[in-house]
Scaffold this motif. Structure first.
Motif, PDB file in Angstrom:
ATOM      1  N   SER A 163      37.125  47.234  27.151  1.00  0.00           N
ATOM      2  CA  SER A 163      36.865  47.402  28.579  1.00  0.00           C
ATOM      3  C   SER A 163      35.538  46.745  28.925  1.00  0.00           C
ATOM      4  O   SER A 163      34.546  46.929  28.214  1.00  0.00           O
ATOM      5  CB  SER A 163      36.831  48.887  28.943  1.00  0.00           C
ATOM      6  OG  SER A 163      36.451  49.064  30.289  1.00  0.00           O
TER       7      SER A 163
ATOM      8  N   SER B 111      32.891  46.254  32.254  1.00  0.00           N
ATOM      9  CA  SER B 111      32.605  46.678  33.625  1.00  0.00           C
ATOM     10  C   SER B 111      31.198  46.261  34.009  1.00  0.00           C
ATOM     11  O   SER B 111      30.339  46.031  33.156  1.00  0.00           O
ATOM     12  CB  SER B 111      32.759  48.202  33.768  1.00  0.00           C
ATOM     13  OG  SER B 111      31.794  48.875  32.978  1.00  0.00           O
TER      14      SER B 111
ATOM     15  N   ASN C 298      27.999  47.211  36.955  1.00  0.00           N
ATOM     16  CA  ASN C 298      27.498  48.228  37.869  1.00  0.00           C
ATOM     17  C   ASN C 298      26.443  47.632  38.786  1.00  0.00           C
ATOM     18  O   ASN C 298      25.566  46.868  38.333  1.00  0.00           O
ATOM     19  CB  ASN C 298      26.861  49.395  37.107  1.00  0.00           C
ATOM     20  CG  ASN C 298      27.867  50.164  36.297  1.00  0.00           C
ATOM     21  OD1 ASN C 298      28.970  50.404  36.748  1.00  0.00           O
ATOM     22  ND2 ASN C 298      27.491  50.544  35.087  1.00  0.00           N
TER      23      ASN C 298
ATOM     24  N   TYR D 105      25.723  46.072  33.065  1.00  0.00           N
ATOM     25  CA  TYR D 105      27.075  45.809  32.605  1.00  0.00           C
ATOM     26  C   TYR D 105      27.352  46.647  31.364  1.00  0.00           C
ATOM     27  O   TYR D 105      26.439  47.034  30.629  1.00  0.00           O
ATOM     28  CB  TYR D 105      27.278  44.319  32.295  1.00  0.00           C
ATOM     29  CG  TYR D 105      26.345  43.769  31.252  1.00  0.00           C
ATOM     30  CD1 TYR D 105      26.663  43.796  29.893  1.00  0.00           C
ATOM     31  CD2 TYR D 105      25.121  43.221  31.624  1.00  0.00           C
ATOM     32  CE1 TYR D 105      25.804  43.304  28.942  1.00  0.00           C
ATOM     33  CE2 TYR D 105      24.253  42.715  30.678  1.00  0.00           C
ATOM     34  CZ  TYR D 105      24.600  42.751  29.337  1.00  0.00           C
ATOM     35  OH  TYR D 105      23.738  42.266  28.390  1.00  0.00           O
TER      36      TYR D 105
ATOM     37  N   GLN E 297      42.724  47.174  35.765  1.00  0.00           N
ATOM     38  CA  GLN E 297      41.573  46.961  36.629  1.00  0.00           C
ATOM     39  C   GLN E 297      41.358  48.179  37.526  1.00  0.00           C
ATOM     40  O   GLN E 297      42.319  48.762  38.025  1.00  0.00           O
ATOM     41  CB  GLN E 297      41.768  45.734  37.517  1.00  0.00           C
ATOM     42  CG  GLN E 297      41.869  44.420  36.791  1.00  0.00           C
ATOM     43  CD  GLN E 297      42.046  43.288  37.772  1.00  0.00           C
ATOM     44  OE1 GLN E 297      41.094  42.737  38.302  1.00  0.00           O
ATOM     45  NE2 GLN E 297      43.307  42.938  38.041  1.00  0.00           N
TER      46      GLN E 297
ATOM     47  N   ASN F 239      31.060  50.232  40.656  1.00  0.00           N
ATOM     48  CA  ASN F 239      31.452  49.826  39.324  1.00  0.00           C
ATOM     49  C   ASN F 239      32.821  49.152  39.372  1.00  0.00           C
ATOM     50  O   ASN F 239      33.768  49.680  39.960  1.00  0.00           O
ATOM     51  CB  ASN F 239      31.513  51.041  38.384  1.00  0.00           C
ATOM     52  CG  ASN F 239      32.149  50.736  37.051  1.00  0.00           C
ATOM     53  OD1 ASN F 239      33.351  50.893  36.888  1.00  0.00           O
ATOM     54  ND2 ASN F 239      31.348  50.300  36.106  1.00  0.00           N
TER      55      ASN F 239
ATOM     56  N   ARG G  11      35.723  47.617  36.784  1.00  0.00           N
ATOM     57  CA  ARG G  11      36.139  47.655  35.370  1.00  0.00           C
ATOM     58  C   ARG G  11      37.425  46.886  35.222  1.00  0.00           C
ATOM     59  O   ARG G  11      38.359  47.118  35.967  1.00  0.00           O
ATOM     60  CB  ARG G  11      36.319  49.091  34.925  1.00  0.00           C
ATOM     61  CG  ARG G  11      36.745  49.273  33.471  1.00  0.00           C
ATOM     62  CD  ARG G  11      36.891  50.727  33.152  1.00  0.00           C
ATOM     63  NE  ARG G  11      35.639  51.450  33.412  1.00  0.00           N
ATOM     64  CZ  ARG G  11      34.927  52.045  32.474  1.00  0.00           C
ATOM     65  NH1 ARG G  11      35.325  52.033  31.232  1.00  0.00           N
ATOM     66  NH2 ARG G  11      33.839  52.696  32.774  1.00  0.00           N
TER      67      ARG G  11
END
Length: 479
Positions: free
Chosen positions: A35, A37, A39, A56, A452, A477, A479
């Motif tokens: 994963s 993501s 921020n 991140y 997602q 966020n 992801r």
């Protein structure tokens, strides 16, 4: 079934084909899930400029082989964001690898051995654990705490053994290496006893050695259920020269009840004079003493009540003491539930004695407290909790003062795509401000696809500082 008069079993069967309403595309390959993501963080604090930053996160969690013998979990968060530390946005990196009964951890986390020796120190280090069947397990860790400059490093060792599935013993050893003072060694013995049905008891005995100065600590927790009788409690004691997680502390929390068919008796006590030593996670709670005794029962299948006499004592530990009071109250608590709605009404009446008054002989007054909580779920994907509380007393000042608190919690979900959560409370009482408190918390999540999602959070709260300051924090966020 059976044929009447012959007592001969008869059965029949048929094949029914069931087709799924929606098919799921299966992955023909074995893959390790990762994963990624990013921020966006922002914060507006009183008397300060607006601060913003990006972070991140790259993480993975899953098996490395189809036989599920090798498991790997890792996370990498960065860069470091101490300037926006509302919810701990510091860089975090760790990796955990498991092979059957063995586990290795490397990186940053909250390390700990036991309640008395070491409970919550965030640091950088490694940990290894090994299980031997279902009867034995061992740990060893090395850590360098990140927010305690006076504590250079820690080494912790633990061994656990189970006896016939009813008794287990654990030995913990901790070595604390300080920069300017003598090192500390702590040895503890934990024991757990249970009959796997009606009772269990857990104990811990600890001893610290600080340059020949020996300190001791003890803890006990038990849960006993014998028919209509229930007894549960926990407590700890740490001497003034004990150098473990707690120092010069006493904590007791116990409750007992006996229930008949529709009515019962209940009594409890909570005494908190605990002082976490070198604590960086939780602030020391105010000194408090609370005990109660009374009746509990049911008026109907949907209605429950409690009628109790209570004694409450709270003292602020800070140097600029803001409360020091004792209350003796009569408390009535009633709950009523329907299919989609439930109500809870609580009222207290009695005397308050404020010891911050100049005249200690004339500091008693009559006060009351009224609370209402309503839970409402009109649909399976929508729920509300609304509450209000009004207090009128002299807890925090010489004059009789009223305090009004109210708020709402709401949750809404649309299929598996969208969710929305709202938590709001207008204010808090003074003794509740020993930790950061949320006044408004609004969060939403939208699943764009199975792989997602996007999350957003807005938080307005009161920070645990002197004086207390309010700020706004938000995060987006992807992801």
């Amino acid at each position: 079934g059976k044929i009447t008069g012959y007592n001969i079993p008869v059965s029949d069967q048929d094949i029914i084909r069931i087709y799924p309403a929606k098919s799921v595309k299966r992955d023909p390959y074995f893959r390790y899930p990762i994963s990624i993501s990013s921020n966006y963080l922002g914060r507006q604090r009183e008397s300060e400029e607006f601060a913003q930053s990006f972070q991140y996160v790259v993480s993975g969690n899953g098996f490395l082989d189809q036989k599920q013998n090798h498991h790997l979990q890792f996370i990498y968060t960065g860069p470091q964001q101490i300037n926006i530390a509302r919810i701990g946005n510091f860089a975090q990196k760790y990796l955990t690898y498991q092979y059957k009964n063995s586990e290795i951890f490397v990186g940053k986390k909250t390390f700990g051995l036991s309640n008395l020796s070491e409970n919550a120190r965030f640091g950088n280090g490694f940990e290894f654990s090994q299980k031997i069947g279902e009867i034995a397990e061992g740990w060893i860790y090395y850590a360098k705490p990140l927010f305690l400059p006076e504590l250079r490093q820690q080494v912790g060792i633990k061994g656990k053994y189970k006896w016939k599935n009813r008794i287990s013993n654990t030995i913990n050893f901790l070595h604390n290496d300080f920069t300017d003072t003598t090192d500390v060694q702590i040895l503890t013995l934990e024991s757990a006893f249970t009959d796997n049905r009606t009772w269990n008891v857990r104990t811990e005995i600890a001893q610290s050695n600080y340059d020949g100065d020996i300190g001791g600590a003890y803890s006990l927790a038990s849960d006993i259920s014998l028919g209509s009788f229930r007894l549960a409690g926990s407590g700890l004691y740490a001497s003034q020269n004990f150098k473990g997680y707690y120092n010069n502390s006493v904590f007791v929390n116990a409750g007992a009840s006996y229930n008949f068919q529709k009515i019962g008796f209940q009594a409890g006590v909570n005494y908190n004079d605990a002082n976490p030593s070198l604590d960086t996670v939780f602030s020391a709670a105010p000194y408090s003493l609370y005990y109660n005794a009374g009746l509990i029962g049911r008026l109907s299948r949907n209605t429950r009540f409690q009628l109790q006499g209570i004694h409450r004592r709270k003292i602020d530990r800070l140097s600029n003491k803001r409360f020091d009071y004792t209350e003796n109250r009569l408390r009535f608590d009633m709950s009523y539930s329907l299919d989609k709605m439930s109500f809870n009404v609580v009222s207290e009446t009695g005397t308050t004695q404020n010891f911050l008054h100049v005249d200690p002989d004339n500091n008693k007054s009559f006060g009351y407290d009224a609370q209402l909580r309503v839970n409402y779920s009109p649909k399976h994907n929508l729920s509300f909790t609304m509450f209000s509380q009004y207090l009128n007393n002299t807890r925090y000042g010489e004059e009789q003062t009223g305090y009004l608190l109210y708020g709402v919690d709401a949750t809404w979900k649309y299929r598996k795509k969208l969710s929305l959560n709202l938590d709001f409370q207008n204010n808090y009482l003074i003794e509740d401000l020993y930790n950061d408190r949320n006044l408004l918390n609004l969060s939403t999540r939208y699943n764009i696809s199975p792989k997602q999602s996007i999350n957003a959070l807005v938080n307005y709260g009161i920070l645990r500082e002197t004086p207390h300051r309010r700020d706004v924090f938000f995060q987006v966020n992807y992801r």
